[in-house]
Motif scaffolding. Sequence first.
Motif, PDB file in Angstrom:
ATOM      1  N   PHE A  59       0.802  -1.459   0.000  1.00  0.00           N
ATOM      2  CA  PHE A  59       0.063   0.049  -0.152  1.00  0.00           C
ATOM      3  C   PHE A  59       1.035   1.151  -0.015  1.00  0.00           C
ATOM      4  CE2 PHE A  59      -3.744  -2.647   1.621  1.00  0.00           C
ATOM      5  CZ  PHE A  59      -4.665  -2.156   0.980  1.00  0.00           C
ATOM      6  N   PHE A 115       0.032   5.169   0.686  1.00  0.00           N
ATOM      7  CA  PHE A 115      -1.072   6.243   1.223  1.00  0.00           C
ATOM      8  C   PHE A 115      -1.015   7.738   0.973  1.00  0.00           C
ATOM      9  CE2 PHE A 115      -0.630   2.434   4.306  1.00  0.00           C
ATOM     10  CZ  PHE A 115      -1.771   1.780   4.012  1.00  0.00           C
ATOM     11  N   GLN A 116      -1.914   8.146   0.853  1.00  0.00           N
ATOM     12  CA  GLN A 116      -1.977   9.712   0.508  1.00  0.00           C
ATOM     13  C   GLN A 116      -1.086  10.500   1.321  1.00  0.00           C
ATOM     14  OE1 GLN A 116      -5.803  11.575   0.215  1.00  0.00           O
ATOM     15  NE2 GLN A 116      -5.230  13.556   0.144  1.00  0.00           N
ATOM     16  N   ARG A 117      -1.210  10.050   2.604  1.00  0.00           N
ATOM     17  CA  ARG A 117      -0.573  10.773   3.833  1.00  0.00           C
ATOM     18  C   ARG A 117       0.683  10.150   4.208  1.00  0.00           C
ATOM     19  NH1 ARG A 117      -5.640  13.423   7.406  1.00  0.00           N
ATOM     20  NH2 ARG A 117      -6.197  14.906   5.706  1.00  0.00           N
ATOM     21  N   GLN A 149       1.437   7.862   5.856  1.00  0.00           N
ATOM     22  CA  GLN A 149       1.171   7.098   7.078  1.00  0.00           C
ATOM     23  C   GLN A 149       2.503   6.303   7.740  1.00  0.00           C
ATOM     24  OE1 GLN A 149      -1.781   7.424   8.421  1.00  0.00           O
ATOM     25  NE2 GLN A 149      -3.090   7.836   6.839  1.00  0.00           N
ATOM     26  N   LEU A 150       3.464   7.016   7.734  1.00  0.00           N
ATOM     27  CA  LEU A 150       4.563   6.279   8.532  1.00  0.00           C
ATOM     28  C   LEU A 150       4.379   6.263   9.784  1.00  0.00           C
ATOM     29  CD1 LEU A 150       7.387   8.140   6.416  1.00  0.00           C
ATOM     30  CD2 LEU A 150       6.516   6.002   6.072  1.00  0.00           C
ATOM     31  N   LEU A 151       4.849   5.552  10.710  1.00  0.00           N
ATOM     32  CA  LEU A 151       4.901   5.409  12.008  1.00  0.00           C
ATOM     33  C   LEU A 151       5.843   6.295  12.622  1.00  0.00           C
ATOM     34  CD1 LEU A 151       4.651   1.545  12.670  1.00  0.00           C
ATOM     35  CD2 LEU A 151       2.891   3.132  11.957  1.00  0.00           C
ATOM     36  N   ARG A 152       5.352   7.212  13.344  1.00  0.00           N
ATOM     37  CA  ARG A 152       6.287   8.494  13.511  1.00  0.00           C
ATOM     38  C   ARG A 152       7.503   8.131  14.624  1.00  0.00           C
ATOM     39  NH1 ARG A 152       0.740  10.191  15.658  1.00  0.00           N
ATOM     40  NH2 ARG A 152       1.062  10.498  17.987  1.00  0.00           N
ATOM     41  N   ARG A 194       8.580   1.211   1.595  1.00  0.00           N
ATOM     42  CA  ARG A 194       7.735   0.372   2.560  1.00  0.00           C
ATOM     43  C   ARG A 194       7.030  -0.537   1.734  1.00  0.00           C
ATOM     44  NH1 ARG A 194       4.002   3.071   7.127  1.00  0.00           N
ATOM     45  NH2 ARG A 194       2.953   3.559   5.141  1.00  0.00           N
TER      46      ARG A 194
END
Lengths: 260, 377
Positions: free
Chosen positions: A112, A114-116, A118-121, A179
């Motif tokens: 996947f 994603f638009q934003r 969506q990395l784990l900060r 990723r």
Amino acid sequence: MSPLRHVHPRRASERGAETAVSAAPPVVVEGLCKQYARGGTATPVLRGVDLRVERGECVFLTGPSGSGKSTLLAILGCILTPDAGVVRILGENLGLLDAHRRTLLRRQRIGFVFQRFQLLRGLTALHNVAVPLQLCGVPPATALVRAMRLLEQVGLRERAHALPSQLSAGQCQRVALARALAVEPELILADEPTANLDEYHGLEAMRLLRELAAARGRTLVVVTHDVRILPFADRVFRLEHGRLQPGEARLVDAGGTRGV
Amino acid sequence: MLALWSIALRTLVAERGKFITALVGVVFSVVLVNVQGGLFLGLLRKASLLVDCGGADIWVGHRGMFNVDLAADIPRRWVYRVRSVPGVAVAQPYLLGHSTMTLPDGGFESVLVIGCERSTLLGNAWMMREGRAADVVRTDGIIVDAWEAVKLGDPQVGSLREIGRRRARVVGTSDGILGFLITPYVFTTLDRASEFLHKPSDVCSYVLVQLEPGADAHQVCHEIRRRLPKADAWPREVYGRMCVEYWIRRTGLGISFGCSTLLGLLVGMVIVAQTLYASVLDRIQEFGTLKAMGADHGQLYRMLLAQAVFMAALGSAVGVILVALIVGAFSTPVAPIVTPAWLVGASTVLVVVVCVLSSLLPFWRVRRVDPLLVLQS
């Protein structure tokens, strides 16, 4: 026997290569219907969608907001199930898979973007890329080696140990691309991958995604509003009022740069 | 599993503020459980100190005896009957009773006078700070505890006091022989104790028995009870336990300490659960992303579990260090904090269990996260 049953989580990368020779198209959708219950009434979102995406193909789904693009992507990604119709993803009939097997399919064979991003900060770029591998049970040390190789391919080796907050939007999206490719998925689904990027970085991200997918012979389905990146597509479909309108097919070379 | 632990721990530590808050909660729980438990054990140890450290293998007293500090008189002649029981090596009378010590400034203090037989000094003071325990046989000799200095008007070796209107001379001070009651112990010889307590010389409170090597304490007790139907006889461990149980039952001490310990655990659990829950709420999108990437509920629970166990382990380690510092700084014979290895181990296990339970609350929320939300941006 279903291909999923043969998959050992620790052999995610090998598995990708094995199944790549499968003859079945990665995406086959016939008469797909989906509706949501809103305020007590059923609102149809997808009304008989037919779609077939061949292996290695890059297909773009466009359309106005609320047309059902994300719903279709979620169904292709085994997050939602169809109300009616047949959906075959990587040879698996979604209607016949229970929730656990859909999750396995998603984990092992679908990537996947994603638009934003969506990395784990809390994780560095390197560890973010390693997450899908670790979910597949790859030992941390091996996962990190593979993740570093992917970061190298997206030109972020030097920034491997930076947190998402220390990266630019363009860099974050490149981490997200790495990723998405970590488990060598056969199908890559991208949800508005350029929406949060400026023109230059948007095109760069799309070029990279196309190149990486093409180099691996992976199938790419992209939901987008961004007309600037349409030339990267082999075929473009427009989703309107829950129905898919066939779009103009475009030929793109392996580098995915024609027409840009 | 190992792989998930690494993701879980990195995301946990990354949010430093929340992580430290949860850690403080766990540390608080560990410290509270250990200090409360340690104070409780310390207090209980005082309740049976005379029995545990008096040197007797068997305590013989009036039938129904229940607490070492609250003894009833028995005929001193029972000593001879006890000596005749097979397995008994030494049997000596022992006298305990309450009296009043007159202080140099004219004030007075209630004391518990303890008299031991001068030939063996069985049951005499031990752990001396000043003087020798054997000095108690000297004229008018008494031994008091150095930690009772304030109550007893700073008794120096050689100073004089009056107990039961009889002269008493401090010949030594012990270091930490304090009873459960607030009444200071005064050790002296048996005859002098009778004088201080104005008791006839043919009574005592206990007969202290030392056994011959290899003798079975329970069998000897049984035989003593058979020969002296009005007496009770208990091995040291049993009588020590009876003394402790007496205070626990009569005072509700166990309930009181138990409640505060439970409260400590509860507070720790709430803080950990709340922190994990808040952290999950803060990272709903991330959990959605993980689900979208194919993480199942088992994997997500293992991640939360890893975070909870890690917090429990780290919090316990920090807590145990703090407990050691607190014990070093604040534990005194007056308020001993006894933290045996089993207490530290048990509290750590308890805290881990509490943290594991705490992880269920955020998991309940994570279960409901819809991966679709990451596609609806």
